[in-house]
Design a protein around this motif. Structure first.
Motif, mmCIF file in Angstrom:
data_model
loop_
_atom_site.group_PDB
_atom_site.id
_atom_site.type_symbol
_atom_site.label_atom_id
_atom_site.label_comp_id
_atom_site.label_asym_id
_atom_site.label_seq_id
_atom_site.Cartn_x
_atom_site.Cartn_y
_atom_site.Cartn_z
ATOM 1 N N GLN A 1 46.003 43.310 51.455
ATOM 2 C CA GLN A 1 46.096 44.279 50.369
ATOM 3 C C GLN A 1 47.179 43.852 49.374
ATOM 4 N N TYR B 1 45.889 41.003 47.353
ATOM 5 C CA TYR B 1 44.935 41.474 46.350
ATOM 6 C C TYR B 1 45.667 42.060 45.149
ATOM 7 N N GLU B 2 46.717 42.829 45.433
ATOM 8 C CA GLU B 2 47.488 43.441 44.352
ATOM 9 C C GLU B 2 48.190 42.383 43.504
ATOM 10 N N ARG B 3 48.559 41.262 44.122
ATOM 11 C CA ARG B 3 49.192 40.166 43.378
ATOM 12 C C ARG B 3 48.167 39.300 42.654
ATOM 13 N N GLY B 4 46.872 39.490 42.974
ATOM 14 C CA GLY B 4 45.825 38.707 42.337
ATOM 15 C C GLY B 4 45.483 37.431 43.077
ATOM 16 N N GLU B 5 46.035 37.249 44.270
ATOM 17 C CA GLU B 5 45.776 36.034 45.046
ATOM 18 C C GLU B 5 44.425 36.090 45.751
ATOM 19 N N VAL B 6 43.990 37.272 46.136
ATOM 20 C CA VAL B 6 42.689 37.465 46.781
ATOM 21 C C VAL B 6 41.799 38.214 45.798
ATOM 22 N N THR B 7 40.625 37.656 45.521
ATOM 23 C CA THR B 7 39.747 38.283 44.534
ATOM 24 C C THR B 7 38.566 39.001 45.165
ATOM 25 N N ASP B 8 38.363 38.837 46.464
ATOM 26 C CA ASP B 8 37.233 39.469 47.136
ATOM 27 C C ASP B 8 37.645 40.838 47.670
ATOM 28 N N VAL B 9 37.333 41.862 46.902
ATOM 29 C CA VAL B 9 37.724 43.220 47.281
ATOM 30 C C VAL B 9 37.001 43.669 48.551
ATOM 31 N N GLN C 1 26.608 38.114 48.973
ATOM 32 C CA GLN C 1 27.872 38.693 49.434
ATOM 33 C C GLN C 1 27.653 39.597 50.629
#
Length: 119
Positions: free
Chosen positions: A72, A75-83, A12
């Motif tokens: 952002q 990410y909050e919706r859970g669509e992007v998992t790579d913080v 990563q």
């Protein structure tokens, strides 16, 4: 002795490093393109060239901020998992805004200096 998840973490970090290098190269290409445009003699003169350059820079900063905001929200919706990508976009947005703020401060200072010289 191998600690669990170490190779995944290294991968990563290496992927993030590669992404940063690619973005850096893209920014350098934009800079070279902007400098090449500035060196061409224009019909509208230097004032128009400066205004266009400033407007393009502000549009680029706005686009970076919008992309950061969109990532952002995703990410909050859970669509992007790579913080890490989300945080990188946020940092990039913050740096772009800070650079814009510094340019504004320098322009304002120069304008005030010019006003003082005239009086």
């Amino acid at each position: 002795m191998k600690i669990g998840g170490t190779s995944g973490g290294i991968n990563q970090v290496m992927a993030l490093r590669q992404e940063i290098l690619q973005r850096s190269q893209a920014l350098q290409e934009v800079r070279v393109g902007t400098e090449a445009k500035a060196q061409k003699p224009g019909d509208a003169g230097q004032v128009s060239g400066f205004a266009d350059t400033l407007q393009n820079a502000l549009q680029d900063v706005s686009a970076v901020q919008k992309r950061s905001s969109d990532m952002q929200a995703a990410y909050e919706r859970g669509e992007v998992t790579d913080v890490a990508k989300v945080m990188l976009a946020r940092q990039e947005s913050g740096v772009a805004f800070e650079a814009t703020l510094q340019v504004r401060n320098k322009l304002l200072s120069a304008y005030q200096d010019i006003l003082r010289m005239g009086g």
